[in-house]
Enzyme design. Structure first.
Site, PDB file in Angstrom:
ATOM      1  N   ALA A   8      -8.817  27.789   2.727  1.00 32.23           N
ATOM      2  CA  ALA A   8      -8.446  26.534   3.384  1.00 32.23           C
ATOM      3  C   ALA A   8      -6.980  26.573   3.761  1.00 32.23           C
ATOM      4  CB  ALA A   8      -8.723  25.360   2.448  1.00 32.23           C
ATOM      5  N   ARG A  53       0.849  -1.183   0.000  1.00 37.35           N
ATOM      6  CA  ARG A  53       0.000   0.000   0.000  1.00 37.35           C
ATOM      7  C   ARG A  53       0.891   1.241   0.000  1.00 37.35           C
ATOM      8  NH1 ARG A  53      -3.472  -3.025  -1.630  1.00 37.35           N
ATOM      9  NH2 ARG A  53      -5.101  -3.902  -0.322  1.00 37.35           N
ATOM     10  N   GLU A  88       2.468  31.998  -1.201  1.00 37.36           N
ATOM     11  CA  GLU A  88       1.035  31.949  -1.496  1.00 37.36           C
ATOM     12  C   GLU A  88       0.608  33.229  -2.206  1.00 37.36           C
ATOM     13  OE1 GLU A  88      -2.615  30.210   1.098  1.00 37.36           O
ATOM     14  OE2 GLU A  88      -1.375  31.703   2.105  1.00 37.36           O
ATOM     15  N   GLY A 109      -8.408   6.072  -0.349  1.00 38.55           N
ATOM     16  CA  GLY A 109      -7.750   4.946  -0.991  1.00 38.55           C
ATOM     17  C   GLY A 109      -6.236   5.013  -0.876  1.00 38.55           C
ATOM     18  N   GLU A 163       4.564  33.209   2.463  1.00 40.64           N
ATOM     19  CA  GLU A 163       5.497  33.783   1.486  1.00 40.64           C
ATOM     20  C   GLU A 163       5.417  33.129   0.104  1.00 40.64           C
ATOM     21  OE1 GLU A 163       9.624  31.365   2.387  1.00 40.64           O
ATOM     22  OE2 GLU A 163       9.317  33.293   3.367  1.00 40.64           O
ATOM     23  N   GLU A 178      -5.902  34.435   4.548  1.00 41.66           N
ATOM     24  CA  GLU A 178      -6.167  34.356   3.112  1.00 41.66           C
ATOM     25  C   GLU A 178      -7.117  35.432   2.608  1.00 41.66           C
ATOM     26  OE1 GLU A 178      -7.231  30.502   1.655  1.00 41.66           O
ATOM     27  OE2 GLU A 178      -5.278  29.667   2.179  1.00 41.66           O
ATOM     28  N   GLU A 182      -5.542  12.336   4.618  1.00 35.40           N
ATOM     29  CA  GLU A 182      -5.924  13.736   4.791  1.00 35.40           C
ATOM     30  C   GLU A 182      -7.402  13.852   5.156  1.00 35.40           C
ATOM     31  OE1 GLU A 182      -5.869  18.038   2.511  1.00 35.40           O
ATOM     32  OE2 GLU A 182      -6.155  16.242   1.307  1.00 35.40           O
ATOM     33  N   ARG A 242      -2.907  26.338  -8.949  1.00 29.03           N
ATOM     34  CA  ARG A 242      -2.601  25.052  -8.327  1.00 29.03           C
ATOM     35  C   ARG A 242      -1.680  24.278  -9.256  1.00 29.03           C
ATOM     36  NH1 ARG A 242      -3.205  25.167  -3.007  1.00 29.03           N
ATOM     37  NH2 ARG A 242      -5.349  25.532  -2.331  1.00 29.03           N
TER      38      ARG A 242
END
Length: 183
Positions: free
Chosen positions: A76, A37, A142, A115, A140, A96, A119, A64
């Site tokens: 988030a 796994r 972001e 799976g 820094e 943010e 998280e 992203r």
């Protein structure tokens, strides 16, 4: 349920990173055979469904790298070691978006990809928002733009595949359900 459990035989950590760790586990399957796994270990995260007094959803637009594109998301961020999720939510909302809130309520927690990853995201709803005088205090590395959208705008962003992540789609669907139920 015990008949479904996989027993870990051995574990090897292949990578320790800033956000995630990757490990390989040899497991004994319920039928006695063995398998491997690949598991991503993550500290957990929060997401905030922030609603203004004008009933607008506060979102962020950011690039992203994993997707090689800009998407629109609810604010988030990851949990810091020993930090309670509600503290992380308040911190991330302010960092943010530049907003503080009067009320913060936990909606639900969910695993993003069970799976292969552990998280967990704790989703909160924030109301009674006030904008701070100073701008957002981003990390820094972001870079993002803050947006305020109506539920109808969010639905259009989903249709246009600009909202394309599960936590944000989940939050929008929550609001759609509340609207449909007359809440």
């Amino acid at each position: 349920m015990d008949h479904l459990i996989e027993k870990t035989i051995s574990k090897e950590i292949l990578y320790k990173g800033k956000v995630i760790n990757l490990q390989i586990e040899d497991v004994e399957l319920p039928n006695g055979k063995t398998s491997k796994r690949e598991i991503i270990k993550h500290p957990g995260a929060v997401a905030i469904l922030a609603i203004t007094d004008e009933n607008r959803i506060v979102m962020v637009q950011q690039y992203r790298k994993a997707l090689e594109r800009v998407i629109v998301e609810i604010p988030a961020g990851k949990l810091e070691p020993g930090e309670k999720p509600e503290i992380t939510a308040l911190r991330e909302l302010e960092e943010e978006t530049g907003y503080e809130c009067k009320t913060l309520s936990h909606l639900i927690s969910f695993y993003t990809s069970p799976g292969f990853a552990d998280e967990i995201i704790h989703l909160y709803i924030a109301r009674g928002l006030t904008k701070k005088e100073q701008s957002a205090d981003l990390d820094e590395d972001e870079f993002l733009d803050v947006l305020e959208v109506t539920l109808e705008d969010a639905e259009k962003l989903i249709a246009a595949k600009k909202i394309y992540d599960a936590k944000t789609a989940y939050a929008v669907q929550f609001l759609q359900l509340k609207k449909a139920l007359g809440d």
